[in-house]
Structure formats: structure tokens, C-alpha cells
Motif scaffolding. Structure first.
Motif, mmCIF file in Angstrom:
data_model
loop_
_atom_site.group_PDB
_atom_site.id
_atom_site.type_symbol
_atom_site.label_atom_id
_atom_site.label_comp_id
_atom_site.label_asym_id
_atom_site.label_seq_id
_atom_site.Cartn_x
_atom_site.Cartn_y
_atom_site.Cartn_z
ATOM 1 N N LEU A 8 0.837 -1.196 0.000
ATOM 2 C CA LEU A 8 0.000 0.000 0.000
ATOM 3 C C LEU A 8 0.872 1.245 0.000
ATOM 4 O O LEU A 8 1.616 1.482 0.946
ATOM 5 N N VAL A 38 -1.024 -5.855 5.082
ATOM 6 C CA VAL A 38 -0.613 -4.639 4.387
ATOM 7 C C VAL A 38 0.832 -4.287 4.723
ATOM 8 O O VAL A 38 1.245 -4.355 5.884
ATOM 9 N N ALA A 81 -1.816 -1.024 -4.273
ATOM 10 C CA ALA A 81 -2.951 -0.159 -3.959
ATOM 11 C C ALA A 81 -2.423 1.177 -3.462
ATOM 12 O O ALA A 81 -1.261 1.284 -3.054
ATOM 13 N N LEU A 176 -9.826 0.311 4.266
ATOM 14 C CA LEU A 176 -8.699 -0.599 4.057
ATOM 15 C C LEU A 176 -9.172 -2.005 3.687
ATOM 16 O O LEU A 176 -8.526 -2.686 2.882
ATOM 17 N N LEU A 179 -9.941 -1.704 0.032
ATOM 18 C CA LEU A 179 -8.696 -1.569 -0.739
ATOM 19 C C LEU A 179 -7.977 -2.903 -0.872
ATOM 20 O O LEU A 179 -7.530 -3.272 -1.965
ATOM 21 N N THR A 180 -7.846 -3.621 0.235
ATOM 22 C CA THR A 180 -7.106 -4.885 0.183
ATOM 23 C C THR A 180 -7.861 -5.935 -0.625
ATOM 24 O O THR A 180 -7.241 -6.731 -1.329
#
Length: 197
Positions: A8, A38, A81, A176, A179-180
């Protein structure tokens, strides 16, 4: 089933002297680093003097500009990301952030982007809405949920901790998580079928 952590890149978009960005970015990156899925890389644009003027047609960038650009470009390429930390300036996002975005193209392709915004009454959300349009043009996927601080300067204590830690931590977790999820799905898909813009 264990998976490789998502890389990230947290992009700190403001470069103004006296900016509030480090307070927001430090809180968010600290929160993101608590996750096992992450790996965080902070790209603070105040630490990278990217060129602001395109060279004339056919000319090369000055060596110093080319090196500054390359140092950031490789980190964007490596990222799975992005989380963009942005203030709102005049109903939009900072020129320094637009400059970073415009110097790159394929680095954004088929990757998810989330937003951490801050500002006055609107909490930076008008900047986020403009950024969504820009990233769509670059073949990136923006996640729905954001982290937003309205009246940001009153939302943190002198040590940089939010006054409402549960509320903003919940918003950060939701963003998050999205996003992940997108980063894993897109990373796996590109491993099978390369993305072509």
C-alpha cells in the motif's frame, strides 16, 4: 489461506508550509501498519521535488528532474494499492498531487485507490470527488468508502491522536478492507491476464 501482503502506497498530497497533512497521514499510516495483510510505503510529496514543467518536445528531462521522478515512479509501480491523503483547496485537490498523477500513467492501471481527506465543513470530500474522475481516466478503481475529517484542525489532540478514535478507526478499517480486497483480486487477475489500457 495465507496470501502475500498488499503493498500500500500512502501518498501525502499537500506540500504547503505549515500543512496539516502529516498529522492525518501519520495517524492513518499507523492504523494501516497494524494490519498483517498490508505493507505500507509512505510517499510524502513534500520530500520529492518532482518537475512541474514538461520538457519541450523531443527533449530529455534534466538529470536532477529525471532522478526525482524515477525515485517516485518505481514506488508507484511496486504498489498494489494507493491511499491518497489530501486536503481540499478551493473545492479541489492540491496542484502537487495533480502533478504527481499527471507524470504517471501505467503505474495506476488496474489498481485500487482509497482516500483520506481533511478540510473544513466539507472534510475534503469535494477534492475526493474530483480525484475519482481523474483516477477513472487512468484506469484505476476507486473504492467507495473514505476516511474524512471535517474541521480537521479540531479533530486531533496536540499529540496527533483523533478525539473520536473509534469513529475514524472504523472508517479506516472499512476503507482498508475494500482496498485490500480489490488489490488482491486485481493483482491475481493481472497475474493471469495482463491489463491493457
Amino acid at each position: 489461506m495465507p496470501t502475500t501482503p498488499i503493498k500500500l502506497a500512502v501518498i501525502v498530497g499537500s506540500t504547503r508550509e505549515g500543512r496539516f497533512a502529516p498529522v492525518v497521514a501519520n495517524w492513518f499510516t499507523g492504523h494501516a501498519r497494524q494490519r498483517d495483510d498490508v505493507i505500507v510505503d509512505v510517499i510524502d510529496l513534500a520530500e520529492h521535488r518532482l518537475p512541474v514543467v514538461l520538457p519541450t518536445f523531443g527533449a530529455d528531462l534534466a538529470t536532477e528532474d529525471a532522478e526525482a521522478l524515477a525515485a517516485v515512479s518505481v514506488r508507484l509501480s511496486d504498489a498494489d494499492a494507493f491511499a491518497v491523503v489530501t486536503p481540499e483547496y478551493n473545492h479541489s485537490f492540491p496542484a502537487s498531487l495533480k502533478n504527481l498523477i499527471d507524470w504517471h500513467h501505467q503505474q495506476w492501471h488496474a489498481k485500487p485507490v482509497g482516500f483520506v481527506s481533511y478540510g473544513g465543513l466539507a472534510g475534503g470530500l469535494r477534492a475526493v470527488e474530483h480525484l475519482r474522475q481523474v483516477f477513472a481516466e487512468l484506469h484505476a478503481v476507486t473504492v467507495r468508502d473514505t476516511v474524512s475529517f471535517h474541521g480537521a484542525w479540531t479533530r486531533f489532540d496536540p499529540d496527533g491522536h483523533p478525539n473520536d478514535p473509534e469513529g475514524c478507526a472504523g472508517a479506516a478499517k472499512t476503507m482498508l478492507d475494500q482496498l485490500t480486497w480489490w488489490a488482491r483480486v486485481l493483482r491475481d487477475a493481472k497475474a493471469v491476464t495482463p491489463y491493457h489500457a
